[in-house]
Design a protein around this motif. Structure first.
Motif, PDB file in Angstrom:
ATOM      1  N   THR A 143       0.831  -1.208   0.000  1.00 43.45           N
ATOM      2  CA  THR A 143       0.000   0.000   0.000  1.00 43.45           C
ATOM      3  C   THR A 143       0.861   1.251   0.000  1.00 43.45           C
ATOM      4  O   THR A 143       0.578   2.228  -0.717  1.00 43.45           O
ATOM      5  CB  THR A 143      -0.921  -0.001   1.233  1.00 43.45           C
ATOM      6  N   ARG A 144       1.925   1.247   0.798  1.00 45.03           N
ATOM      7  CA  ARG A 144       2.809   2.416   0.842  1.00 45.03           C
ATOM      8  C   ARG A 144       3.482   2.641  -0.512  1.00 45.03           C
ATOM      9  O   ARG A 144       3.596   3.782  -0.967  1.00 45.03           O
ATOM     10  CB  ARG A 144       3.865   2.218   1.923  1.00 45.03           C
ATOM     11  N   GLN A 169       2.354   1.793  -3.472  1.00 38.34           N
ATOM     12  CA  GLN A 169       1.369   2.319  -4.419  1.00 38.34           C
ATOM     13  C   GLN A 169       1.075   3.789  -4.148  1.00 38.34           C
ATOM     14  O   GLN A 169       0.943   4.587  -5.077  1.00 38.34           O
ATOM     15  CB  GLN A 169       0.085   1.492  -4.334  1.00 38.34           C
ATOM     16  N   LEU A 170       0.986   4.155  -2.871  1.00 36.25           N
ATOM     17  CA  LEU A 170       0.714   5.545  -2.507  1.00 36.25           C
ATOM     18  C   LEU A 170       1.843   6.452  -2.955  1.00 36.25           C
ATOM     19  O   LEU A 170       1.607   7.509  -3.556  1.00 36.25           O
ATOM     20  CB  LEU A 170       0.513   5.645  -0.996  1.00 36.25           C
ATOM     21  N   LEU A 184       1.971   9.504  -5.831  1.00 38.11           N
ATOM     22  CA  LEU A 184       2.410  10.858  -5.476  1.00 38.11           C
ATOM     23  C   LEU A 184       3.757  11.210  -6.098  1.00 38.11           C
ATOM     24  O   LEU A 184       4.256  12.327  -5.870  1.00 38.11           O
ATOM     25  CB  LEU A 184       2.497  10.994  -3.950  1.00 38.11           C
TER      26      LEU A 184
END
Length: 278
Positions: free
Chosen positions: A127-128, A130-131, A135
């Motif tokens: 998840t990190r 992908q985030l 960004l």
């Protein structure tokens, strides 16, 4: 007379055991240092050559000529330093808020923060990633620093430390028309310096030695931290200058940590032993 006579013998035995254990723990470091002082040509024949001369500084001269290593070192200093500063600021503010301010949902929010201690980094890595990809933060200093700012242990430590400070100090300062910000900055924060020193040391060491996230986030060689850069050199061993050069890189990477330990040795020993820091 027997117990008195046996006590020096017991102390001498304990000292001898500590010396032996200390030698065992230091032997890999001494081995690395000796290999770094040998020419790569000698080490190609046998690493046993490390125990006798001649010794040379050519590997360290090669380090100085290699701008990549200094770039990795600078990246590690920037990432570790800014992460430590950020953790100290955020943990101190959060700790003061949880310890001194009364707001709705405070206890539930504090419990939610503590849940972060039970969640391993590997559980949120996808998840990190992908985030940070969305960004466009990969291969940047913010991308390497921001994950380290989430420090539940730091919030817990500072909260408990602020709670241990008598509230009469706050009340006395407010009677002198001091604002909450001034009470925090001028009265309470100086009293937490030992806790901040302990938190800062462990945060810096953890960030400096971190390999997992920089390996994922930094894909360009110019954004490698020292741990990732040295690992890349060791993986491509056949393309490096030799074993002695790799050992020199390891020594070079350990020097900043050694300096930090020497400066803050008192706080590290007290924190590890669990003694109260006052």
């Amino acid at each position: 007379m027997t117990p008195v006579a046996s006590k020096p013998i017991g102390d001498a035995g304990a000292l001898a055991l500590l010396v032996v254990l200390g030698f065992i723990m230091l032997s890999p470091l001494m081995w690395t240092l000796l290999l770094s002082l040998k020419s790569n040509g000698d080490l190609l024949h046998s690493t046993a050559n490390a125990f006798h001369g001649p010794y040379t500084l050519e590997n360290y001269q090669a380090i100085v000529r290699n701008s990549g290593v200094f770039r990795w070192l600078m990246n590690s200093v920037i990432v570790s330093g800014l992460t430590t500063i950020g953790v100290l600021i955020l943990s101190s503010l959060a700790g003061y808020g949880f310890a001194r301010l009364d707001f709705p949902g405070r206890d539930k929010l504090f419990l939610f923060v503590l849940f972060g201690l039970a969640i391993p980094e590997q559980a949120v890595i996808i998840t990190r990633h992908q985030l940070f990809t969305a960004l466009h933060l990969h291969n940047s200093y913010p991308g390497l620093i921001l994950p380290g700012l989430a420090a539940p242990f730091g919030v817990f430590l500072m909260t408990q430390y602020f709670r241990a400070i008598p509230k009469e100090l706050d009340e006395a300062a407010m009677l002198d028309n001091a604002s909450r910000l001034k009470v925090f900055w001028k009265v309470l924060l100086p009293l937490t310096i030992p806790a901040q020193a302990t938190l800062g040391i462990f945060t810096f060491l953890a960030s400096w030695n971190d390999y997992w996230w920089p390996l994922i986030s930094a894909t360009r060689p110019d954004m490698f931290t020292l741990t990732v850069g040295l690992s890349a050199s060791q993986i491509n061993f056949a393309q490096t200058s030799g074993l002695g050069y790799l050992m020199t890189q390891a020594v070079f990477a350990a020097v900043p940590i050694l300096i930090v330990y020497i400066i803050f040795q008192k706080y590290i020993v007290r924190a590890v032993s669990g003694a109260a820091i006052r």
